[in-house]
Every structure is written in structure tokens, then in C-alpha cells.
Write a protein that holds these residues in place. Structure first.
Motif, short mmCIF file in Angstrom:
data_model
loop_
_atom_site.label_atom_id
_atom_site.label_comp_id
_atom_site.label_asym_id
_atom_site.label_seq_id
_atom_site.Cartn_x
_atom_site.Cartn_y
_atom_site.Cartn_z
N ALA D 51 30.37 29.81 43.25
CA ALA D 51 30.79 29.22 42.45
C ALA D 51 31.72 30.09 42.06
O ALA D 51 32.27 30.11 41.35
CB ALA D 51 30.12 28.18 41.80
N LEU D 53 30.72 32.64 39.00
CA LEU D 53 29.94 32.09 38.02
C LEU D 53 29.58 33.74 38.41
O LEU D 53 28.94 33.66 36.80
CB LEU D 53 29.39 30.80 37.76
N ASP D 55 29.31 37.81 40.25
CA ASP D 55 29.21 38.62 41.17
C ASP D 55 29.12 39.37 42.22
O ASP D 55 28.27 39.59 41.48
CB ASP D 55 30.98 39.55 40.43
N GLY D 70 37.49 37.94 43.88
CA GLY D 70 39.04 37.32 42.87
C GLY D 70 39.10 36.11 42.77
O GLY D 70 40.56 36.35 41.95
N VAL D 71 38.97 35.47 43.87
CA VAL D 71 39.25 33.36 43.84
C VAL D 71 38.50 33.03 42.16
O VAL D 71 37.39 33.29 41.89
CB VAL D 71 39.30 33.30 44.22
N SER D 73 36.90 31.19 39.31
CA SER D 73 35.80 30.13 39.83
C SER D 73 36.35 28.59 39.73
O SER D 73 36.01 27.80 40.64
CB SER D 73 35.15 29.78 38.47
N GLU D 74 37.37 28.36 38.91
CA GLU D 74 37.98 26.87 38.53
C GLU D 74 39.45 26.98 39.43
O GLU D 74 39.58 25.39 39.79
CB GLU D 74 38.93 26.53 37.56
N ARG D 76 38.04 27.67 43.37
CA ARG D 76 37.85 27.71 44.11
C ARG D 76 37.73 26.72 44.87
O ARG D 76 36.71 26.82 46.51
CB ARG D 76 36.35 28.10 44.13
N ILE D 78 34.97 24.56 44.70
CA ILE D 78 33.46 24.64 44.47
C ILE D 78 32.71 23.83 43.13
O ILE D 78 32.98 24.24 42.85
CB ILE D 78 32.88 25.98 45.26
#
Lengths: 284, 418, 221, 347
Positions: D51, D53, D55, D70-71, D73-74, D76, D78
């Protein structure tokens, strides 16, 4: 909730209340009564008591001006404290390492008394103070201490009270906010949105309560405005304390009138604040 | 569950009654409280006997480090030798001590916590009005014999007759000082100072009354504007005020735009003014305690180029006193201390610029040669000239009632203007 | 960006303290010198002076005294607010809040004479006035602490007491828990909150709240 | 709108402690994979990494082949439903569900309209205006589910979302998930410690133990063909009989049982699910056992028997019988595997 179950529980509860309520009522009652009596000339230092409303009506214009000034200072200081305090809290929640430092430093300023704070701000912002020296003594350095806009005094309040606001906010939301922010992130909320759409509304109740406390405190606080404000005009507490300490014995009633106005305004603000907080909770 | 109305418990009712009766007690006996008869002494021996072992609380302004050190390190040990313990109670403003005495009197307490106060004329007058001082005791002090009984500075304090209600402690002369690096050719009169201020905008200011030093400056302007010290009656009256105050206030209003910060604000007190002077924001400052200048320059708090500025027309001088409240618990001990403070040894020690530098109230002609030598041998201050030079053409203080009246008028007309 | 915000906040918090620290080690420091020309620890020697030590002792005693009075009273007040029926509870609540509205200087100006009249020791008077001004804070801190407890907790305590009253010993719990249900079991919670409060003051807050909330804005740094 | 999710050598350590050891796992689009393991096995950490949250210390997470490193959470796409419902207390029910649409910049009205469709899906349309504090636990969890689905996620992660619900509510939620799968067909990763829940909801199960994936396969394979004793234990298998494999035949106190082809000769455990053994009258079957204990599971009963063969030490074999087993402690009975062959594991 199980409260108020019959006379015995209530009776015991009243018993619990007494030790706290009695000293408050006694101290407040006696001090307010003495203040009212003195303001009405019924407790003079010399001569027989004689009823007079001179202290209240004699210089109404100045009393009103002092009240307005105090309200202005308190309102500005409160708005700044709440905004900066929230920023500090949000930053502590947001940044692992730097946030820890910011939070610890901010909390460390809380035990500093306002008097010391006022002295520190004075050393920093006064003419040829630390800031002006660092800036190379520019000719255009504004009058912050003792200037017409009360900037140094308001800065002192904002400096001390923003730490208090941050502490209250962190204490009230730190436990729940992490998980809710996780949820918000997975629902597509950006960092900014998480701060203003999740953390801010969550912090709203504690912000409201701390704003109320900050406002009432700054309204009645003496040292910073006395040390950092201009000679004239005077806020309520400065006026009250000056008159109280006057070599002119007949100034005492006026001092008490000023103090009582300050008390009345503070009580009024608390009542309005409680009503507003209640109302807004009901609307949710 | 429905909420039941709370029955008022008996205890609660009792609490209310207690509070109410406490208030009633306060109200019924709130005014005209009379302090019990003051015990008077017939001789100093009687005082000595009574004072043995007493602890005397001397309430005094706590912001003068040299003064604090003198009392703690010089005066207190001398008192202990005579069986009296001297405790210094620092206050932010002498009026705090007077307020304390007034409040105790209002509460009908005759076991007062204030035994001795370092008063100035205004506080003394306030206390006289309220009849809080013990009077007629200074004649008992053996060391009073070294003072000149005819000295006007000792006979009356700010126009209030002393009447044996306070013992003289030292003399003070209101003094201006300036930065000799900034001003090559300093003004020599008060009018000259105001002219200089107008010609050098932003380089002069004075503490805001009701600060003690600021109030003195106000009175000096009043006398100067009236054309000299002898033009203004010492006694306060509304007529005299209306006759002389407007000119002074006008002069101050006129010079205000040329003051530091265009007169929009004033330094809070003498210390604040000294800070401005030390930071080279103003070039002239003032004090009623020139004795402190030597030490301030030596310590570096004031620049080395600081020089005393004497005025042709002279400045105001006064004596400061030690007063004993009528309800003092340890009045006898307080008298012992006041007597020690008047002794030639103490006066000479106190006059040493390295210790405090306060001018003696004694008349040197009444001293023995050995005692005179003590004063002769005092080191000279590189900054402050001797008392004779400082007090040349000096005049006495106006009556104390002038002080609040002028302060209030200044606040209304000069301070609020800008 | 975030680093800049952090630095600005640190600057905001620390800057006013800097001149104080510099002055404390400066011998003399007149404008326009940005830094003191010479340093000395001399002013700190005053810390060891008897006056300073005595003053520090008096302050600590005063603080301890006020805390000793205001903490239990605040706790009892909070308990009363929780248990009283609505209207009296409101009244108690407002009464305990009232000192907030009264500036300390006004309080002292008025009460001074009364204290003197009642021959109250000055130290007792000061503790009393300070305790009254501290009561709103202690009472409401305990109130929120109590509010987090489920009322079921109280029911458990009550049933335990019934057990004791009816004969069998309180199973598995120290006897004092049974005798005073609703009081003792809660105190640790309230004190815990107090301790946490104290910890906040020492700066530990950042750590604690951090573990919970770090993730809010950035998950990586 | 469904995507594939792939972990490649994903590791995560916190200081000294390593929570995930090079986990690799592929979840095909629209499939539902259950991550099954006990507490502390690292399954929640894996979800948090997916998700965004948390790494990974090393390794990759791919969605449709694209690396998520590097993407934030918001970004993704997911959605994650947590163990706690985490309803926003300052928003009412419909605004909670409308949250993601509001964050995406839609108007309040449009977001609410969109949200209502999902509230209907979880049968909570009537509660739209209710404040968050006035919901039951089951309702809260359904709101959380609707809120996650309203985001139109490419992948839906469920982190033990039903563990705090009572069993009846849980059954309801299972059918709700079935409905959602048939209607929206999202890719789902479900974390659970409940093997029954995993079996009901998932197409395949990945068994996680101590930060490692022990086995990933279809539900039946995990039950009847576990890779190791640990997998057998985690999936509730009670029987592991020690013995020797010789030429595809396992020799033990149970006698000779044919095992899977390709099994190398040597010592091996015969795993045999308790449901896959039948009780027979004494003298019948492939082995003889002595009933040592009975344990009722309600409609089923576990019969613990001690089997003593010709060679080796006595072994315990547990049999699950539906209804009344009709035996008593101390009785001698016959035992027989239901389908003649068995499954052997080396460790």
C-alpha cells in the motif's frame, strides 16, 4: 452512562465536589467582593467609606479604549498561536527526524515563564536588539518593541502559546491520527490533504479549547504587554496594575474597576466560547 | 436514565454559609481599621533592650545591585554586632512596600511584616496621608547628632515635613550625563537640553512617568519652563498647577517629535534609558542616583566616554530616608538599624564609589577629625564630581502632590498625543 | 520544502532564546556587535549564591505545595462532575473553570486584605491562590482521563464489591480494589496521564506521538 | 480495472529484527490470494509495503509489471481495509465513503452520489446521514469496505478486516465479499490468521511463517499436499506419521501407504488430514489403533488414537468424525485412509 443513581451516589458526588469547589468559591468570591467594594469607594485607605461610581464613570472613554486594545491584542495573539501551534503539531506528526526535534524544542519552551519570554523577545526584537544587529543595524528597522502595533508583545504571546497549543493538539490526537492518516493515504489523499482534511478537523476540538484558554490568558496577562508595549495607549492589565501601584491613594478604586472589567470580559468570552463549542458539536 | 434534580446536601449548605459569613466579616470590618497603640520609647537604651534579637525586614527597591550588596555585606554585619538581624526584602517598586503596609492596616494587623522602608518623597507623603508611619522617633537616635538640624533637605521630604517620622539615609542629586564622544559641546541648561534634542532628532528621551526618574525630569521641565525653581510654589494647589503645568506640557509636546522613536513611546524606567544610552541610541540620559554611574562605567554597562553634565541653574536634590511603619513588629530593631546607618563609619563606607557611592547626609563639620578623615580618604570617582560640585545651585523638591498630578497630565497630553 | 518548513519552525522556537543564552555568557555586549566581544561564565557563579539557591528552593516548595493541593482536588472535582446529575455537574464544571477567566493580578489585588485579616500565613495564601488558578487545569485533565474509561469498568468494580459484601473474597484482585470500587482502580490511569503530561513537558512527547503519527504526511524521508 | 500484483524478493527489517525474508509472490488480476499466518509472521507488513505505507528494505513491488518504488501511497491506486474500521470521526457515513472522490477533486454532490452506490452495495444506504460514532462494529467495517471500494482501486488489500466481528456477522461479510468479487472483480490480497476464512474467500493461499512464504497454491493443494510439516500445521493438519519412503511407498505404523510419485527414498513424514481417515471396526482397515481420547467439536468429534505397528514407536493419529463416533476410550478400532494414497514430506 450511569450517572446520578439515586441520592447516595449523588450525595457522595457532592462530597467529592466540595473540596474543589469551596476554595474556588471562597477565593474568587472574597477577591471579587473586595474588588467591587474598593471600586465603589466602600473600602478606602483613608477617610470614611462613601459610595461612589466615579471609578467606573469618571473615565469611561479610557476604560473602553483599554478594553478594546486588550481584546485586539488577545485576538491577534490567539489567532497566531493557534495557526502556528497547529503547524508545529502537524509538522511533528509529519516528519520523522526533524519532527522529533521540533516537538522536543517546542515542548521545552513551555516551562519558561512569560516574564522571561518577554525579556527574551525584548532582547531579540528591540531597537539595536539581537535581530537588528544580525541584520546589520538597518536604518529602516521597524519599531517592534514599544511600537504602535504591539508586535513584540503579540510575538511573545504567539511564541509561548503556540507551544502550548501544539502540546494540547498532539496530546489529544497523536494516538488516533496515525492510523487515520494511513487510511486517508490509501484513499488517495495527498500529504497536504491529509493535513488539512484529516488532521485539522480531528484537531478542531482541542484547537477550539486551547484557543479559548489562550485568549483569556492573554487578555488578563500583564508582564509582556507592560514590558514590550508602548507607553500609551494602555491595555486593561497595565492600566489596572499602574493605578494599583500609584502613589495616589485615590487611584485604587479605578484600579479595581479596570481589573473587574478585565474579569468580566474574560468570563464573557469563556461563556460565549463554551456555547459556541457546544453548538458546533451539536451540529455535527 | 432521567436525571434527578440534585438535593442540596447539608454539607453544601454549610459551605455556603461559611463563605457568606467570611464575606460578612470582611465587609463589616473593612474600613477604618485602627492599629493598636504604638508603643513609644523613652530612651535609646530602652530601644536597645527591646531590639535585642529582633529580625528587621528592610523593604527596599531591589534593582540596584550595589545598594543590595552594601546592605547585605556592610550594613547587615554591623547590625548583627549590635544584636539585630537585618533582612533585605527586595521590591520592584517602593510603592509595593507602602501598599503592603496600607493593606495590613486595612486588615487591622498590628504585627506588620514591614519594619523599615527605604522611601522616597512621594511614598513618604502617601504614607503620611494615610498615617501609616511611626513618628517622633528619630530624636532618640544618637547618631542624629552628626546631622545638620537646619538642613532643609533633612527637615522636609518633597515638601512634607519629616517630623521625626523617617531617618535620613543619604543625599541624592538629579544628574544628567552624556556621551562625550557624541557631543563635543554639551548644553548647560535644561532649556539647552531640549533645544539640543530638537536639533538632534531621535537622540534624546526620558523615562515615562510615573517612573521615578521620569517624574523628576517632568518637574525639572516644569521649573525650567516657569523660569526657575523660585517661580513655582513648593506647595501643590490646583491654581499653581494650572498656572505652571501647561507651559511644561507644551514644551514636552513640542520636543516629543524630535525624541527617540518620535516620542511615540518612552523607555519604561531608568534601566531602559541606560540600555538605550549604552547601545548608542541616545546621547543624553539622566539619573537621581549619580553614585551608581562610577560602577556602571567600570563594569562596562555604560561607555567609557560617559560624562556628567551639570546645569548652570542647578538640579533638584533630596535626601532619601528610612521610615518605620506604625505597625512594624520589630520597630526597636529598625531604629537600631537606622541609627547604625547614620553612623560616620557606615556613611563613609556607603560613600565609597566602589561600595555604593551615595552622598552622606552628615554635616562633616560636626564630625571628629578622625571621622572627617574617613571621608577625606575616599577615592575620587573618575566620572562623578563631588557632591559640592553636583549640588551647586541645587533646589529642593516640590511637594509630593505635584508628582501624580504631573504624571497624569503628561499621560493625557503628551503620551496619548502621538 | 519540508526541510525548509522544519528549519523555519526551529528558528521560530529557538531564536528568542539565543540572545538570552548569549547574554548569559557575555561580559559586555553593546550594539552594534552581533556577538559579545568576550565571554565569561561569571554570571553562572551567581547560581551558587545562597540567595539564588534559597529562591530556587522556595520556588520548588511552592510548586510542590500547589501540585499537592491542586491535583487531588482536581481529581475529586472531576469525579464529582462525572457523577453528579446534569445541572449540578454543569455548575461544578463552570465553577472550576471560573479561575481561568480571572487574571492573577486581579485575584491577588482583591484577596490580599482578606488573607491578612484572617491571619493566613503568606505562604499558605500564595499556595491557595495558585492552587485555585491551577484547579481548572488539573480538574479538566482528570476529566478527560476519566472520560476515556468505559463505564463498564465501574460496573465490574461494583460487582466485585458485591462479591465482597456477600462473603467470598474478591477473586484475583487486591482487596483494596474491592473496597473502594471506582476510586483506586482509576487513580493509576489519571496519574498515568499526569505522568504523560509531565513527559510531554520534558519533550518526550515528540517521541511518543511520533511513533503513532509519523506516517501522516511522509512515509519516507 | 484489476491489476496484477507482484512481490520480488521483498525484505523488511526493523533494526536487527527481520520481518520479511525475500518474499516473492504473484497475484493475478481479479484473483483473491489469502496470506495466512500467525501473528508476527509479517503478513501485515507485506500489505503495508504494497500500500506504500512502509518501504521494503530490499526487493520490489510491481503492479502490472511496473515498479512502485517511489510512488507515494495516494498515487498507487491500492486500497487497504484495516483491521480497525478507522472511520473518520469528523465525517458522517456518506462523506466517509465519498472521501476518496472528494480528495480527487470532485464536488461534494458528485462525490456523495458516487458514494451512495457503494453504500447500497454494502446495504447501508439508509445510514448515509448517520454520524460515524453511531454505528455498530459490523456496520463500521462495511462502511470501511464501501469507502475502500469507492476509490475504484486496482487492487484491494484486506488486513484481517473481519477478525473483530462475531461469527454471524463474519458470514455476512463473506457473502458481501463474494458479491463484490462477482460485481467488481477487484484483485484482492487478504491477510488472515483464520484458515477457514482464507479457504472460503481466496482462490489461493500463501502460507507465511516467520517472514517467509512456505507455500503458495490453490486451497485444496495447501490442505492435502502441504510442502512441509509447518504448512500442514498452519492449515490445521493434525497428523504427521514418521516413517520411511521406499520405492514410492511409505512404511510406518500405519503400514504401507502409496505416496506421491517422485518422492525420493529415505525417512519422511506421512501427512494425512484427520478428515481423510476412516474408522472401521477392529480388525478391518490398514492399521489398528487404541482410542486414547475424544474431543467434541460440536457436530464433529476428534478421535485420538494410538497406533502401535510392527516396527517403530507408537504414533498418535487423530481422526475427525462427523456425528457420533460410536467409540469409547480404550476401545480397539481399525483405521484406513479414505483414498488409498497418501502425501509424504521430508520436514
Amino acid at each position: 452512562m450511569s450517572r446520578g443513581q439515586g441520592p447516595t451516589t449523588t450525595g457522595r458526588a457532592v462530597l467529592f465536589a466540595l473540596p474543589a469547589v469551596f476554595p474556588v468559591v471562597a477565593v474568587l468570591g472574597v477577591s471579587l467582593a473586595a474588588a467591587v467594594l474598593q471600586s465603589l469607594g466602600l473600602m478606602p485607605f483613608i477617610g470614611p467609606p462613601s459610595f461612589s461610581v466615579e471609578a467606573w464613570t469618571g473615565n469611561t472613554g479610557e476604560l473602553v479604549r483599554a478594553t478594546g486594545l486588550s481584546l485586539n491584542i488577545a485576538a491577534t495573539a490567539t489567532v497566531l498561536s493557534v495557526c502556528i501551534g497547529f503547524l508545529i503539531a502537524a509538522y511533528v506528526l509529519a516528519s520523522p527526524r526533524m519532527g522529533w526535534i521540533v516537538g522536543a524544542l517546542s515542548a521545552a519552551t513551555i516551562p519558561i515563564p512569560h516574564l522571561i519570554g518577554a525579556g527574551a523577545i525584548g532582547l531579540l526584537l528591540s531597537d539595536s536588539g539581537f535581530l537588528e544587529r544580525v541584520l546589520g543595524m538597518p536604518a529602516a528597522f521597524p519599531a517592534l518593541v514599544g511600537g504602535p502595533w504591539w508586535i513584540a508583545a503579540i510575538t511573545e504571546y504567539a511564541w509561548k502559546e503556540s507551544a502550548f497549543v501544539a502540546l494540547v493538539v498532539l496530546g489529544s490526537i497523536a494516538r488516533s491520527v496515525g492510523d487515520l492518516c494511513d487510511a486517508a493515504a490509501t484513499l488517495g489523499a495527498t500529504a497536504r490533504q491529509r493535513v488539512f482534511r484529516v488532521v485539522l478537523p480531528l484537531a478542531m476540538p482541542s484547537l477550539a479549547v486551547s484557543a479559548l484558554i489562550v485568549f483569556v490568558y492573554t487578555l488578563g496577562s500583564y508582564e509582556p504587554v507592560w514590558l514590550l508595549g508602548p507607553t500609551s495607549p494602555e491595555p486593561l492589565p497595565v492600566r489596572a496594575v499602574r493605578l494599583f501601584g500609584s502613589v495616589d491613594l485615590t487611584a485604587r478604586p479605578e484600579a479595581m474597576a479596570s481589573a473587574l472589567v478585565s474579569v468580566a470580559v474574560g468570563a464573557g468570552v469563556i461563556l460565549i466560547g463554551i456555547l459556541v463549542v457546544r453548538r458546533s458539536r451539536e451540529f455535527r | 436514565m432521567p436525571r434527578l434534580p440534585a438535593p442540596v446536601s447539608p454539607r453544601r449548605r454549610a459551605a455556603l454559609y461559611t463563605a457568606a459569613s467570611a464575606l460578612a466579616l470582611l465587609l463589616t470590618s473593612c474600613s477604618g481599621a485602627t492599629v493598636g497603640q504604638v508603643k513609644s520609647f523613652e530612651s535609646f537604651d530602652e530601644v536597645r533592650a527591646e531590639a535585642e534579637g529582633q529580625t528587621v525586614d528592610l523593604w527596599m527597591y531591589g534593582g540596584d545591585e550595589q545598594g543590595n550588596a552594601y546592605v547585605d555585606d556592610v550594613l547587615a554585619p554591623a547590625a548583627r554586632e549590635q544584636g539585630v538581624i537585618l533582612r533585605r526584602v527586595p521590591v520592584a517598586d517602593t510603592q509595593d512596600a507602602v501598599n503592603r503596609v496600607l493593606s495590613e492596616r486595612q486588615a487591622g494587623r498590628d504585627d506588620g511584616s514591614v519594619d523599615l522602608v527605604w522611601v522616597n518623597g512621594a511614598n513618604f507623603s502617601t504614607g503620611r496621608q494615610a498615617e501609616v508611619w511611626r513618628c517622633g522617633w528619630t530624636d532618640l537616635l544618637p547618631n542624629m547628632e552628626y546631622t545638620d538640624r537646619e538642613d532643609p533637605l533633612i527637615l522636609s521630604d518633597f515638601g512634607t515635613p519629616v517630623d521625626g517620622c523617617e531617618a535620613p539615609w543619604h543625599k541624592a542629586q538629579f544628574t544628567f550625563f552624556y556621551d562625550s564622544e557624541a557631543i563635543a559641546d554639551p548644553p548647560t541648561s535644561l532649556a539647552g537640553i531640549l533645544e539640543w534634542a530638537t536639533a538632534n532628532p531621535g537622540r534624546f528621551t526620558y523615562p515615562a512617568p510615573p517612573d521615578f526618574t521620569g517624574s523628576v525630569f517632568l518637574r525639572e521641565v516644569l521649573l525650567s519652563a516657569a523660569g526657575g525653581a523660585d517661580q513655582v510654589p513648593l506647595e501643590y494647589s490646583e491654581e499653581a498647577f494650572d498656572e505652571h503645568a501647561p507651559a511644561a506640557l507644551q514644551a514636552l509636546s513640542e520636543v516629543a517629535p524630535s525624541l527617540w522613536r518620535e516620542g511615540s513611546t518612552y523607555p519604561r524606567d531608568e534601566q531602559a534609558l541606560n540600555t538605550l544610552f549604552a547601545n548608542d541610541e541616545v546621547d543624553i540620559a539622566m539619573t537621581y542616583g549619580p553614585a551608581t554611574l562610577t560602577d556602571l562605567v567600570a563594569a562596562g554597562a555604560l561607555p567609557e566616554s560617559t560624562k556628567v553634565l551639570t546645569l548652570d541653574e542647578g538640579t533638584v536634590g533630596n535626601a532619601s530616608f528610612l521610615a518605620i511603619p506604625a505597625n512594624a513588629a520589630d520597630a526597636a530593631g529598625a531604629m537600631i538599624v537606622a541609627n547604625i546607618a547614620l553612623s560616620p563609619e557606615q556613611q563613609a563606607a556607603k560613600a565609597d564609589p566602589a561600595i555604593w557611592g551615595q552622598f552622606a547626609v552628615l554635616d562633616t563639620e560636626l564630625l571628629t577629625p578622625a571621622q572627617q578623615d574617613q571621608f577625606e580618604l575616599l577615592p575620587e570617582s573618575p566620572i562623578v564630581p563631588d557632591y559640592a560640585e553636583l549640588s551647586r545651585n541645587a533646589h529642593g523638591e516640590l511637594a509630593a502632590d505635584w508628582v501624580p498630578a504631573l504624571s497624569e497630565a503628561w499621560r493625557q497630553d503628551v503620551a496619548s498625543d502621538r | 520544502m519540508r526541510v525548509i518548513a522544519g528549519l523555519l519552525l526551529v528558528l521560530w522556537i529557538v531564536l528568542p532564546v539565543v540572545p538570552v543564552l548569549l547574554w548569559s555568557v557575555a561580559v559586555q555586549w553593546a550594539a552594534p556587535a552581533v556577538l559579545p566581544p568576550s565571554y565569561s561564565l561569571q554570571s553562572f557563579s551567581a547560581l551558587a549564591a545562597t540567595d539564588t539557591v534559597r529562591a530556587a528552593g522556595a520556588s520548588s516548595l511552592l510548586g510542590v505545595g500547589v501540585a499537592t493541593v491542586a491535583t487531588p482536588l482536581g481529581y475529586l472535582g472531576a469525579l464529582a462532575i462525572q457523577r453528579l446529575p446534569r445541572v449540578p455537574a454543569r455548575l461544578v464544571e463552570l465553577t472550576l473553570l471560573a479561575p481561568l477567566a480571572i487574571p492573577p493580578f486581579a485575584l491577588v489585588m482583591g484577596i490580599n486584605v482578606a488573607f491578612l485579616r484572617f491571619y493566613l500565613l503568606p505562604s499558605v495564601g500564595v499556595v491557595l491562590v495558585l492552587a485555585v488558578t491551577a484547579l481548572p487545569y488539573t480538574a479538566f485533565m482528570f476529566r478527560s482521563a476519566l472520560a476515556t474509561y468505559d463505564s463498564r469498568f465501574e460496573e465490574v468494580a461494583r460487582s466485585l464489591r458485591n462479591l465482597v459484601a456477600n462473603g467470598p473474597p474478591c477473586p484475583g484482585a487486591p482487596a483494596r480494589w474491592c473496597n473502594r470500587p471506582g476510586i483506586l482502580p482509576r487513580v493509576p490511569g489519571g496519574l498515568g496521564r499526569l505522568h504523560r503530561h509531565a513527559a510531554y513537558r520534558r519533550g518526550a512527547v515528540a517521541d511518543a506521538s511520533h511513533a503513532a503519527g509519523v506516517r501522516c504526511v511522509g512515509y519516507r524521508e | 480495472m484489476s491489476s496484477s500484483l507482484e512481490f520480488i524478493g521483498t525484505s523488511r527489517s526493523f533494526g536487527e529484527a527481520t520481518v520479511l525474508h525475500e518474499v516473492s509472490l504473484i497475484v493475478e488480476p481479479s484473483r483473491c490470494v489469502a496470506l495466512l499466518g500467525g501473528s508476527g509472521s509479517g503478513k501485515s507488513t507485506l500489505l503495508r509495503i504494497a500500500a506504500g505505507l512502509d518501504d521494503p528494505s530490499s526487493g520490489q513491488v510491481l503492479v502490472d509489471g511496473g515498479d512502485l518504488d517511489g510512488v507515494p501511497s495516494e498515487k498507487r491506486g491500492i486500497a487497504l481495509v484495516f483491521q480497525k474500521p478507522l472511520i473518520f470521526p469528523h465525517l458522517n457515513v456518506v462523506d466517509n465513503v465519498a472521501f476518496s472522490a472528494r480528495m480527487a477533486g470532485q464536488s461534494r454532490q458528485a462525490a456523495r452520489r458516487h458514494a451512495m452506490a457503494y453504500l447500497e452495495l454494502v446495504h447501508l444506504a439508509d445510514f448515509a446521514g448517520r454520524s460515524a460514532g453511531r454505528l455498530s462494529g459490523g456496520q463500521e467495517q462495511r462502511v470501511a469496505l464501501a469507502r475502500a471500494l469507492a476509490r475504484n482501486p486496482r487492487i484491494l488489500l484486506l488486513d484481517e478486516p473481519f477478525s473483530s466481528l462475531d461469527s454471524r456477522l463474519r458470514e455476512n461479510m463473506y457473502s458481501l465479499v463474494e458479491d463484490i468479487r462477482s460485481e467488481l472483480a477487484p484483485t484482492i490480497v487478504l491477510v488472515t490468521h483464520d484458515r477457514r476464512e482464507a479457504s472460503i474467500l481466496a482462490d489461493s493461499i500463501a502460507v507465511l511463517d516467520d517472514g517467509r512464504i512456505l507455500q503458495h497454491g490453490p486451497v485444496a493443494q495447501l490442505h492435502y499436499q502441504p510442502a512441509t510439516l509447518a504448512v500442514n500445521r498452519i492449515l490445521g493438519g493434525l497428523n504427521a506419521i514418521s516413517g520411511q519412503v521406499d520405492g514410492g511407498i511409505h512404511h510406518s505404523v500405519l503400514g504401507r501407504v502409496r505416496v506421491q510419485p517422485g518422492m525420493v527414498d529415505g525417512p519422511a513424514f506421512l501427512v494425512m488430514r484427520q478428515e481423510a481417515v476412516r474408522i472401521l471396526p477392529a480388525g478391518e482397515g490398514t492399521a489398528v489403533g487404541n482410542v486414547a481420547g475424544l474431543k467434541s467439536l460440536g457436530a464433529h468429534t476428534l478421535v485420538r488414537t494410538e497406533v502401535a505397528g510392527n516396527d517403530g514407536l507408537p504414533e498418535t493419529l487423530t481422526v475427525e468424525v462427523s456425528g457420533d463416533p460410536g467409540v469409547s476410550v480404550g476401545q480397539m478400532i481399525g483405521l484406513q485412509p479414505v483414498n488409498g494414497s497418501g502425501w509424504a514430506v521430508i520436514r
